[in-house]
Design a protein around this motif. Structure first.
Motif: not given
Length: 345
Positions: A121-127, A224-230
Protein backbone atom coordinates in the motif's frame (compact mmCIF):
# COMPACT_ATOMS: atom_id res chain seq x y z
CA UNK A 1 5.22 12.53 -1.65
CA UNK A 2 3.80 10.62 1.30
CA UNK A 3 0.12 11.02 2.17
CA UNK A 4 -1.11 10.39 5.70
CA UNK A 5 -4.59 9.25 6.67
CA UNK A 6 -6.52 11.66 8.86
CA UNK A 7 -5.71 11.30 12.56
CA UNK A 8 -8.16 9.29 14.63
CA UNK A 9 -10.43 11.17 17.00
CA UNK A 10 -13.02 10.08 19.56
CA UNK A 11 -16.13 8.81 17.82
CA UNK A 12 -14.25 7.42 14.82
CA UNK A 13 -14.92 3.89 13.61
CA UNK A 14 -12.18 1.25 13.64
CA UNK A 15 -12.77 -1.64 11.26
CA UNK A 16 -11.85 -5.13 12.45
CA UNK A 17 -11.38 -7.79 9.79
CA UNK A 18 -8.94 -10.65 9.32
CA UNK A 19 -7.34 -10.51 5.86
CA UNK A 20 -5.24 -13.53 6.86
CA UNK A 21 -5.99 -15.68 9.94
CA UNK A 22 -9.18 -15.35 11.97
CA UNK A 23 -9.85 -15.77 15.67
CA UNK A 24 -10.49 -19.19 17.17
CA UNK A 25 -13.57 -19.50 19.37
CA UNK A 26 -11.41 -20.02 22.46
CA UNK A 27 -9.77 -16.63 21.89
CA UNK A 28 -12.90 -14.57 21.30
CA UNK A 29 -12.81 -13.38 24.95
CA UNK A 30 -9.38 -11.82 24.25
CA UNK A 31 -10.82 -10.18 21.15
CA UNK A 32 -13.56 -8.69 23.30
CA UNK A 33 -10.98 -7.27 25.70
CA UNK A 34 -9.20 -5.67 22.73
CA UNK A 35 -12.45 -4.18 21.46
CA UNK A 36 -13.15 -2.75 24.91
CA UNK A 37 -9.71 -1.12 24.80
CA UNK A 38 -10.76 0.72 21.65
CA UNK A 39 -14.02 1.77 23.28
CA UNK A 40 -12.11 3.10 26.29
CA UNK A 41 -10.35 5.47 23.90
CA UNK A 42 -13.66 6.75 22.55
CA UNK A 43 -13.44 4.72 19.33
CA UNK A 44 -16.21 2.59 17.84
CA UNK A 45 -15.11 -0.86 16.67
CA UNK A 46 -16.98 -2.37 13.75
CA UNK A 47 -16.53 -6.10 13.21
CA UNK A 48 -16.56 -7.66 9.79
CA UNK A 49 -17.69 -11.12 8.80
CA UNK A 50 -14.19 -12.38 7.92
CA UNK A 51 -13.04 -13.37 11.39
CA UNK A 52 -13.52 -17.15 11.43
CA UNK A 53 -10.54 -18.85 13.05
CA UNK A 54 -11.38 -22.47 12.25
CA UNK A 55 -9.06 -22.64 9.23
CA UNK A 56 -5.80 -21.17 7.96
CA UNK A 57 -7.63 -18.11 6.63
CA UNK A 58 -10.77 -16.34 7.85
CA UNK A 59 -12.71 -16.65 4.57
CA UNK A 60 -12.18 -17.20 0.82
CA UNK A 61 -9.82 -14.70 -0.78
CA UNK A 62 -12.52 -12.80 -2.68
CA UNK A 63 -14.50 -12.28 0.51
CA UNK A 64 -11.47 -11.17 2.51
CA UNK A 65 -10.43 -8.75 -0.23
CA UNK A 66 -13.94 -7.34 -0.59
CA UNK A 67 -14.36 -6.77 3.15
CA UNK A 68 -10.93 -5.18 3.57
CA UNK A 69 -11.62 -2.91 0.59
CA UNK A 70 -15.05 -1.94 1.86
CA UNK A 71 -13.66 -0.98 5.25
CA UNK A 72 -10.76 0.99 3.82
CA UNK A 73 -13.11 2.89 1.49
CA UNK A 74 -15.87 3.54 4.06
CA UNK A 75 -15.62 7.26 4.96
CA UNK A 76 -16.73 6.47 8.52
CA UNK A 77 -13.92 3.97 9.07
CA UNK A 78 -10.69 5.81 9.89
CA UNK A 79 -8.51 2.79 10.70
CA UNK A 80 -8.53 -0.93 9.95
CA UNK A 81 -6.77 -3.17 12.46
CA UNK A 82 -6.72 -6.97 11.98
CA UNK A 83 -6.71 -9.19 15.08
CA UNK A 84 -3.24 -10.41 14.09
CA UNK A 85 -1.30 -11.72 11.09
CA UNK A 86 -1.36 -15.29 9.86
CA UNK A 87 -0.06 -17.06 6.79
CA UNK A 88 -1.73 -16.18 3.48
CA UNK A 89 -2.58 -12.50 3.06
CA UNK A 90 -0.61 -12.59 -0.20
CA UNK A 91 -3.60 -13.95 -2.15
CA UNK A 92 -5.38 -10.60 -1.75
CA UNK A 93 -2.86 -8.46 -3.61
CA UNK A 94 -4.27 -8.90 -7.12
CA UNK A 95 -7.82 -8.50 -5.81
CA UNK A 96 -7.40 -5.00 -4.35
CA UNK A 97 -8.11 -1.74 -6.20
CA UNK A 98 -4.97 0.16 -5.23
CA UNK A 99 -6.02 3.39 -6.97
CA UNK A 100 -9.28 3.46 -5.05
CA UNK A 101 -7.50 2.75 -1.75
CA UNK A 102 -5.20 5.72 -2.40
CA UNK A 103 -8.04 8.17 -3.03
CA UNK A 104 -9.11 8.63 0.61
CA UNK A 105 -6.39 7.12 2.81
CA UNK A 106 -7.36 5.14 5.89
CA UNK A 107 -4.91 3.87 8.50
CA UNK A 108 -4.03 0.18 8.05
CA UNK A 109 -2.30 -1.16 11.15
CA UNK A 110 -0.59 -4.42 12.14
CA UNK A 111 2.49 -6.58 11.75
CA UNK A 112 3.51 -10.13 10.82
CA UNK A 113 1.51 -11.26 7.76
CA UNK A 114 -0.30 -7.91 7.75
CA UNK A 115 2.97 -6.42 6.44
CA UNK A 116 2.18 -8.30 3.21
CA UNK A 117 -0.47 -5.59 2.76
CA UNK A 118 1.14 -2.63 4.53
CA UNK A 119 4.27 -2.51 2.40
CA UNK A 120 2.49 -2.69 -1.00
CA UNK A 121 0.00 0.00 0.00
CA UNK A 122 2.84 2.41 0.78
CA UNK A 123 5.06 1.35 -2.13
CA UNK A 124 2.32 1.52 -4.77
CA UNK A 125 0.40 4.57 -3.56
CA UNK A 126 2.60 6.61 -1.25
CA UNK A 127 -0.01 6.24 1.51
CA UNK A 128 1.47 5.86 4.99
CA UNK A 129 0.72 2.63 6.87
CA UNK A 130 1.56 1.61 10.43
CA UNK A 131 3.64 -1.44 11.39
CA UNK A 132 2.75 -1.78 15.06
CA UNK A 133 0.80 -3.81 17.56
CA UNK A 134 -2.00 -5.98 16.20
CA UNK A 135 -5.46 -5.67 17.73
CA UNK A 136 -5.05 -8.67 20.07
CA UNK A 137 -1.89 -7.02 21.51
CA UNK A 138 -3.58 -3.64 21.97
CA UNK A 139 -4.69 -4.18 25.59
CA UNK A 140 -1.05 -4.49 26.72
CA UNK A 141 0.50 -1.51 28.42
CA UNK A 142 3.21 -0.17 26.12
CA UNK A 143 6.44 0.57 28.01
CA UNK A 144 8.20 3.89 27.84
CA UNK A 145 9.83 5.02 25.56
CA UNK A 146 7.70 3.15 22.99
CA UNK A 147 4.32 4.33 21.70
CA UNK A 148 1.01 2.57 21.17
CA UNK A 149 -0.38 2.49 17.66
CA UNK A 150 -3.42 4.25 19.12
CA UNK A 151 -1.30 7.27 19.96
CA UNK A 152 0.50 7.33 16.62
CA UNK A 153 -2.66 7.23 14.47
CA UNK A 154 -4.08 10.07 16.57
CA UNK A 155 -1.06 12.30 15.89
CA UNK A 156 -1.70 15.16 13.44
CA UNK A 157 0.08 15.20 10.11
CA UNK A 158 3.26 17.24 10.52
CA UNK A 159 3.86 16.12 14.10
CA UNK A 160 6.83 14.14 15.39
CA UNK A 161 6.59 10.84 17.26
CA UNK A 162 9.62 10.03 19.42
CA UNK A 163 10.40 6.52 20.67
CA UNK A 164 13.47 4.66 21.81
CA UNK A 165 14.94 1.33 22.83
CA UNK A 166 13.10 -0.63 25.49
CA UNK A 167 15.24 -1.72 28.43
CA UNK A 168 13.52 -5.11 28.59
CA UNK A 169 11.80 -7.53 26.24
CA UNK A 170 10.07 -10.90 26.28
CA UNK A 171 12.43 -13.62 25.10
CA UNK A 172 10.50 -16.66 26.26
CA UNK A 173 6.91 -17.83 25.90
CA UNK A 174 3.59 -16.12 25.51
CA UNK A 175 0.70 -15.23 27.77
CA UNK A 176 -2.13 -17.76 27.85
CA UNK A 177 -5.02 -15.68 26.54
CA UNK A 178 -7.41 -18.61 26.95
CA UNK A 179 -6.70 -18.81 30.68
CA UNK A 180 -6.45 -15.04 31.19
CA UNK A 181 -7.94 -13.10 28.27
CA UNK A 182 -7.81 -9.81 30.20
CA UNK A 183 -4.04 -9.68 30.78
CA UNK A 184 -2.74 -6.15 30.22
CA UNK A 185 0.58 -6.14 32.06
CA UNK A 186 3.29 -7.54 29.77
CA UNK A 187 5.93 -9.91 31.09
CA UNK A 188 9.40 -8.87 29.96
CA UNK A 189 11.91 -11.44 31.15
CA UNK A 190 15.15 -10.25 29.53
CA UNK A 191 17.26 -7.11 29.41
CA UNK A 192 18.93 -5.75 26.32
CA UNK A 193 19.29 -2.84 23.96
CA UNK A 194 19.89 -2.20 20.27
CA UNK A 195 23.19 -3.36 18.77
CA UNK A 196 25.32 -2.08 15.89
CA UNK A 197 26.09 -4.95 13.50
CA UNK A 198 27.78 -3.18 10.60
CA UNK A 199 31.48 -3.14 9.84
CA UNK A 200 31.84 0.45 11.10
CA UNK A 201 30.00 0.05 14.39
CA UNK A 202 30.92 2.36 17.22
CA UNK A 203 30.65 6.01 18.17
CA UNK A 204 27.77 8.42 17.78
CA UNK A 205 25.02 7.94 15.21
CA UNK A 206 22.53 10.27 13.55
CA UNK A 207 20.91 9.15 10.31
CA UNK A 208 17.64 9.97 8.53
CA UNK A 209 15.46 8.44 5.83
CA UNK A 210 11.95 7.31 4.97
CA UNK A 211 10.85 4.18 6.82
CA UNK A 212 9.87 1.11 4.83
CA UNK A 213 9.90 -2.58 5.75
CA UNK A 214 8.12 -5.44 7.47
CA UNK A 215 8.28 -9.13 8.36
CA UNK A 216 10.93 -11.04 6.41
CA UNK A 217 8.89 -14.21 6.02
CA UNK A 218 6.09 -12.19 4.42
CA UNK A 219 7.71 -9.46 2.36
CA UNK A 220 10.49 -11.48 0.73
CA UNK A 221 7.73 -13.13 -1.32
CA UNK A 222 6.97 -9.70 -2.81
CA UNK A 223 10.43 -9.34 -4.37
CA UNK A 224 10.24 -9.24 -8.17
CA UNK A 225 6.61 -8.05 -8.14
CA UNK A 226 5.17 -4.53 -8.27
CA UNK A 227 4.00 -5.02 -4.68
CA UNK A 228 7.57 -5.19 -3.37
CA UNK A 229 9.32 -2.63 -5.55
CA UNK A 230 11.18 -0.78 -2.81
CA UNK A 231 13.61 0.83 -5.30
CA UNK A 232 10.56 2.41 -6.95
CA UNK A 233 9.37 3.65 -3.56
CA UNK A 234 12.78 5.24 -3.00
CA UNK A 235 12.72 6.97 -6.40
CA UNK A 236 9.17 8.28 -6.13
CA UNK A 237 8.69 8.95 -2.43
CA UNK A 238 12.02 9.01 -0.61
CA UNK A 239 14.46 11.57 -2.04
CA UNK A 240 16.01 11.64 1.45
CA UNK A 241 16.84 7.94 1.15
CA UNK A 242 15.30 5.12 3.14
CA UNK A 243 15.63 3.47 6.51
CA UNK A 244 14.71 -0.15 5.90
CA UNK A 245 13.41 -2.08 8.90
CA UNK A 246 13.09 -5.87 8.90
CA UNK A 247 12.18 -8.54 11.42
CA UNK A 248 12.36 -12.31 11.35
CA UNK A 249 9.34 -14.09 12.81
CA UNK A 250 10.78 -17.57 13.20
CA UNK A 251 13.27 -18.40 10.46
CA UNK A 252 16.56 -19.92 11.54
CA UNK A 253 19.80 -18.04 11.00
CA UNK A 254 20.55 -19.66 7.65
CA UNK A 255 17.14 -18.78 6.24
CA UNK A 256 17.50 -15.23 7.56
CA UNK A 257 20.79 -15.01 5.67
CA UNK A 258 19.17 -16.15 2.43
CA UNK A 259 16.24 -13.75 2.79
CA UNK A 260 18.49 -10.76 3.48
CA UNK A 261 20.62 -11.51 0.43
CA UNK A 262 17.45 -11.81 -1.66
CA UNK A 263 16.47 -8.27 -0.64
CA UNK A 264 20.00 -7.04 -1.23
CA UNK A 265 20.11 -8.49 -4.75
CA UNK A 266 16.72 -6.89 -5.46
CA UNK A 267 18.10 -3.43 -4.64
CA UNK A 268 16.21 -2.87 -1.42
CA UNK A 269 19.24 -1.31 0.25
CA UNK A 270 20.56 0.72 -2.69
CA UNK A 271 19.04 3.92 -1.30
CA UNK A 272 19.23 2.97 2.36
CA UNK A 273 20.75 5.35 4.88
CA UNK A 274 20.42 2.68 7.59
CA UNK A 275 18.91 -0.76 8.20
CA UNK A 276 17.07 -1.72 11.40
CA UNK A 277 16.74 -5.42 12.17
CA UNK A 278 14.30 -6.56 14.81
CA UNK A 279 15.05 -8.81 17.74
CA UNK A 280 14.03 -12.37 16.85
CA UNK A 281 13.13 -15.68 18.41
CA UNK A 282 14.37 -17.45 15.29
CA UNK A 283 16.89 -20.17 16.05
CA UNK A 284 20.63 -19.80 15.87
CA UNK A 285 22.52 -22.67 14.25
CA UNK A 286 25.82 -24.27 15.30
CA UNK A 287 28.45 -21.68 14.47
CA UNK A 288 25.96 -19.33 12.84
CA UNK A 289 23.80 -16.88 14.81
CA UNK A 290 21.12 -14.43 13.77
CA UNK A 291 23.68 -11.67 14.29
CA UNK A 292 26.07 -13.54 11.99
CA UNK A 293 23.34 -13.63 9.35
CA UNK A 294 22.86 -9.87 9.48
CA UNK A 295 26.58 -9.11 9.52
CA UNK A 296 27.26 -11.44 6.59
CA UNK A 297 24.42 -10.14 4.41
CA UNK A 298 24.39 -6.44 5.31
CA UNK A 299 27.47 -5.58 7.35
CA UNK A 300 29.43 -4.23 4.38
CA UNK A 301 26.70 -2.03 2.91
CA UNK A 302 28.51 1.05 4.15
CA UNK A 303 25.54 2.25 6.21
CA UNK A 304 24.63 1.71 9.87
CA UNK A 305 22.97 -1.65 10.52
CA UNK A 306 21.24 -1.83 13.90
CA UNK A 307 20.13 -5.16 15.38
CA UNK A 308 17.93 -6.23 18.30
CA UNK A 309 15.48 -3.43 17.54
CA UNK A 310 12.07 -3.62 19.28
CA UNK A 311 10.18 -4.50 16.14
CA UNK A 312 8.00 -7.49 15.38
CA UNK A 313 7.50 -10.86 17.00
CA UNK A 314 9.54 -10.30 20.17
CA UNK A 315 7.60 -7.73 22.22
CA UNK A 316 7.48 -4.87 22.93
CA UNK A 317 6.76 -3.34 19.53
CA UNK A 318 7.75 0.03 18.15
CA UNK A 319 5.02 1.74 16.14
CA UNK A 320 6.71 2.35 12.77
CA UNK A 321 5.02 4.43 10.07
CA UNK A 322 5.89 3.34 6.57
CA UNK A 323 6.72 6.52 4.71
CA UNK A 324 7.50 8.70 7.74
CA UNK A 325 10.76 10.64 7.75
CA UNK A 326 12.67 8.95 10.55
CA UNK A 327 15.86 9.87 12.36
CA UNK A 328 17.81 7.29 14.35
CA UNK A 329 20.33 8.54 16.89
CA UNK A 330 22.65 6.84 19.33
CA UNK A 331 24.31 8.60 22.24
CA UNK A 332 27.26 6.25 22.68
CA UNK A 333 28.27 7.68 26.05
CA UNK A 334 24.89 7.00 27.62
CA UNK A 335 24.12 4.07 25.29
CA UNK A 336 20.79 5.74 24.55
CA UNK A 337 18.92 5.05 21.31
CA UNK A 338 16.18 7.25 19.91
CA UNK A 339 13.95 6.94 16.85
CA UNK A 340 11.89 9.97 15.88
CA UNK A 341 9.34 9.94 13.08
CA UNK A 342 8.15 13.10 11.37
CA UNK A 343 4.72 12.61 9.79
CA UNK A 344 5.57 14.93 6.92
CA UNK A 345 4.91 14.60 3.19
Amino acid sequence: MIRYPAPLAPGDVVGVTAPSSGVAASLVPRLEVALDTLRSRGLEPRLGRCLDGSGIVSAPADERAAELTAMLLDPQVRAVVPPWGGEIAIDLLDRLDWDALAADPTWLVGFSDVSTLLLPLTVLTGVATLHGQNLMDTPYRVPTPLASWLDVVAAPTGSTVVQGASERHRAHGYDDWEADPAVVEPTYDSAGTWTRLDAHAGGELAVSGRLIGGCLEAITHLVGTPFGDVPRFAREHAPEGTIVYLECAESNAADTTRRLFQLRYAGWFDDARAVLVGRTGGADLPGWTQHDAVRHALGDLGVPVVGDVDCGHVPPHLALVNGALATVTHDAGADRWQLSQQLVP
